[in-house]
Motif scaffolding. Structure first.
Motif, PDB file in Angstrom:
ATOM      1  N   CYS A 300       0.846  -1.283  -0.018  1.00 19.67           N
ATOM      2  CA  CYS A 300       0.103   0.011   0.053  1.00 19.67           C
ATOM      3  C   CYS A 300       0.800   1.312  -0.009  1.00 19.67           C
ATOM      4  O   CYS A 300       0.236   2.211  -0.511  1.00 19.67           O
ATOM      5  CB  CYS A 300      -0.908   0.021   1.026  1.00 19.67           C
ATOM      6  SG  CYS A 300      -2.141  -1.355   1.249  1.00 19.67           S
ATOM      7  N   THR A 310      -1.558   7.603   0.311  1.00 17.54           N
ATOM      8  CA  THR A 310      -1.759   6.223   1.005  1.00 17.54           C
ATOM      9  C   THR A 310      -3.254   5.760   1.497  1.00 17.54           C
ATOM     10  O   THR A 310      -3.832   6.632   1.888  1.00 17.54           O
ATOM     11  CB  THR A 310      -0.785   6.301   2.126  1.00 17.54           C
ATOM     12  OG1 THR A 310       0.478   6.742   1.762  1.00 17.54           O
ATOM     13  CG2 THR A 310      -0.614   4.955   2.722  1.00 17.54           C
ATOM     14  N   ASP A 311      -3.496   4.671   1.026  1.00 21.23           N
ATOM     15  CA  ASP A 311      -4.619   4.108   1.571  1.00 21.23           C
ATOM     16  C   ASP A 311      -4.705   3.465   2.981  1.00 21.23           C
ATOM     17  O   ASP A 311      -4.660   2.480   3.162  1.00 21.23           O
ATOM     18  CB  ASP A 311      -5.223   2.858   0.526  1.00 21.23           C
ATOM     19  CG  ASP A 311      -6.749   2.380   0.620  1.00 21.23           C
ATOM     20  OD1 ASP A 311      -7.275   2.648   1.599  1.00 21.23           O
ATOM     21  OD2 ASP A 311      -7.115   1.818  -0.305  1.00 21.23           O
ATOM     22  N   ARG A 314      -7.365   0.939   3.996  1.00 17.89           N
ATOM     23  CA  ARG A 314      -7.037  -0.603   3.567  1.00 17.89           C
ATOM     24  C   ARG A 314      -5.748  -1.034   4.622  1.00 17.89           C
ATOM     25  O   ARG A 314      -5.821  -2.388   4.906  1.00 17.89           O
ATOM     26  CB  ARG A 314      -6.378  -0.357   2.245  1.00 17.89           C
ATOM     27  CG  ARG A 314      -6.326  -1.770   1.399  1.00 17.89           C
ATOM     28  CD  ARG A 314      -6.122  -1.763   0.292  1.00 17.89           C
ATOM     29  NE  ARG A 314      -5.943  -2.815  -0.422  1.00 17.89           N
ATOM     30  CZ  ARG A 314      -5.699  -3.222  -1.682  1.00 17.89           C
ATOM     31  NH1 ARG A 314      -5.377  -2.156  -2.733  1.00 17.89           N
ATOM     32  NH2 ARG A 314      -5.577  -4.335  -2.284  1.00 17.89           N
TER      33      ARG A 314
END
Length: 414
Positions: A300, A310-311, A314
Motif C-alpha cells: 500500500c 496512501t490508502d 486499507r
C-alpha cells in the motif's frame, strides 16, 4: 587476490557445506572441510590464478579431505554408497562438477532447516544460519549484532555440538512438522532482516549488510520452495521494505520518518520484485498468512506516489486481519497508527491507551513514541513531551534517541 578468493568463498560456501554435510552427516565437520578448502585456495590461487570453475575446485579439495577423514575414522565402508564409489577410491577421479551440482537444491534446503532446528536457541539459529548460509565470518556476525566475537564463536560451537549430540537429522521435515519448522526458518530470516533495517542498539540506524544477507536467504528459499505462499510473502515483505532503505536515513545518519521520505529515492526494482512476489504468494493460498499480509501493507505504501495517496483505511483493515491470526500488542500498535491516519488521533489514542497495561509493552519504546505523536496532534503537548522523553530513555539506538528528544523539545517549545 585475497579479496577475490574470499568473495568466491562467501558465494560458494553454502553450497559446499550443504553438499559436504550430505556426505559426512555432520554440519560442524562439513564447515571445517570447507574452511580447509578456503585455506588451500588462499595458498594456491595467488600462484596459479583463479580457476575456471572455482566452486568445483573448492568442492574437489573439500571432498578429497572428507574422504581422508572418513578413512581415518574407519567409516569408509559405511559411506561408500553415499559417496557414490563402487571401486577403489584411488583409481577413480571424482567428478567435481557433479559434486557441486548434484542435489544441491535439496542439500541447501536441508541445511536451512538444520541451521534453524528448534533444538537450538533463537540466538544460536541466527548465528549458525549467518555463518553457514550467509557466509559471514564470526567477526562479521559479532559486529552486526554488537556482541563480542568470543560470544558469537561460543554460540556457533555450541550450536554445532548440540546438533551432533541430539542427532538432528539432515533432512527436510514432512507433513505437519514442515509447516512448524518452516515458520521457524522464516522467523530467523525475518529477524536478521529486521535487525539490519532497524538496529536495536548502537550508533547506526541501519545495518544494510544484514538486510542484504536476509534478502539473499529469502531469495534462495523462494527458489527452493516455489509452492510455499509464506516464503514468497516474506520475500515480498523484505523486498518492498528494503526498497525504502536509501530514503530512510538522512545525510548525517538521522532517521527519516516514512511520510517525510523522498519517494523518488525508493528503489523501483525492489518494489517491482516485491509486488511480483506478493502476487505469487496470494495466488498460492486462499487465506493470506502473516508475512503475506504484512507484505500487502507494505505494498500500500509502495503504490502511493505521494504520502497523501496512501490508502490508510486499507492498511488498518489489513492490520485487523493480521491481529486476528497473530494476536500481538505490537501489531495492535501498528493498527493504531493506521487508524490514526485514516480516522484521526483521538481514535488511535484510545487503542494505544488500552495497550499501556500490557506487560510485554512496558519497555517497548515505540509505544510511548506513538502515544506522544497522537497527543501532540491533539495539542496535548506537555503529555506528548513526557511520552517522547520516556521513549528516548527506552531505546538503545542512539539515532532514534536523538530523534525522540528532538520531538520532545518541539513539544516543550509549543
Amino acid at each position: 587476490m585475497r579479496a577475490s578468493v574470499n568473495a568466491v568463498f562467501r558465494l560458494e560456501s553454502p553450497k559446499l557445506i550443504a553438499s559436504l554435510t550430505r556426505l559426512v552427516r555432520d554440519v560442524g565437520l562439513a564447515e571445517e572441510l570447507a574452511q580447509d578448502a578456503l585455506v588451500a585456495a588462499l595458498e594456491q590461487w595467488p600462484r596459479t590464478g583463479l580457476p575456471d570453475k572455482p566452486g568445483a575446485w573448492l568442492m574437489g579439495v573439500a571432498k578429497n579431505r572428507a574422504i581422508n577423514v572418513l578413512r581415518r575414522n574407519k567409516l569408509l565402508d559405511r559411506k561408500h554408497e553415499q559417496l557414490g564409489y563402487e571401486t577403489d577410491l584411488t583409481n577413480v577421479a571424482p567428478d567435481l562438477e557433479s559434486a557441486v551440482d548434484d542435489d544441491i537444491g535439496d542439500d541447501l534446503l536441508k541445511l536451512v532447516f538444520t541451521s534453524c532446528h528448534p533444538v537450538l536457541s533463537i540466538d544460536a539459529r541466527v548465528a549458525l544460519t549467518l555463518r553457514l548460509l550467509g557466509g559471514l565470518t564470526t567477526d562479521e556476525i559479532a559486529r552486526a549484532f554488537l556482541v563480542s566475537e568470543p560470544t558469537i564463536a561460543q554460540r556457533i560451537v555450541r550450536a554445532k555440538r548440540t546438533l551432533a549430540e541430539e542427532n538432528v537429522p539432515y533432512e527436510v521435515p514432512r507433513g505437519e512438522e514442515l509447516a512448524e519448522r518452516l515458520s521457524a526458518v522464516l522467523g530467523v530470516i525475518y529477524l536478521v532482516f529486521n535487525e539490519g533495517y532497524s538496529a536495536t542498539a548502537g550508533d547506526d540506524l541501519m545495518r544494510p549488510e544484514l538486510c542484504d544477507d536476509a534478502l539473499r536467504l529469502g531469495r534462495i528459499l523462494a527458489e527452493l520452495m516455489p509452492n510455499e505462499p509464506e516464503v514468497h510473502g516474506l520475500l515480498a515483505l523484505m523486498e518492498i521494505t528494503a526498497s525504502r532503505a536509501a530514503a530512510r536515513v538522512g545525510p548525517s545518519g538521522e532517521p527519516v520518518l516514512l511520510l517525510d521520505q523522498d519517494r523518488a529515492r525508493w528503489d523501483q526494482l525492489l518494489i517491482h520484485r516485491g509486488l511480483s512476489a506478493l502476487e505469487r504468494a496470494e495466488s498460492l493460498a486462499e487465506d493470506r498468512g502473516p508475512y503475506t499480509l504484512q507484505a500487502a501493507i507494505s505494498a500500500c505504501h509502495a503504490r502511493a506516489a505521494l504520502p497523501e495517496d496512501t490508502d490508510w483505511a486499507r492498511i488498518a483493515s489489513h492490520y485487523g486481519e493480521l491481529v486476528e491470526i497473530v494476536p500481538s500488542p505490537v501489531i495492535e500498535l501498528n493498527r493504531a497508527v493506521a487508524v490514526g491516519m485514516a480516522e484521526g488521533p483521538a481514535e488511535a489514542l484510545a487503542i494505544v491507551d488500552r495497550l499501556t497495561s500490557e506487560p510485554s509493552m512496558k519497555n517497548y519504546h515505540l509505544l510511548p513514541s506513538a502515544r506522544g505523536d497522537f497527543l501532540s496532534k491533539l495539542g496535548r503537548n506537555a503529555e506528548a513531551r513526557a511520552e517522547f522523553e520516556r521513549a528516548a530513555s527506552l531505546t538503545r539506538n542512539s539515532r532514534e534517541r536523538e530523534l525522540l528528544l528532538e520531538r520532545a523539545a518541539k513539544c516543550a517549545a509549543k
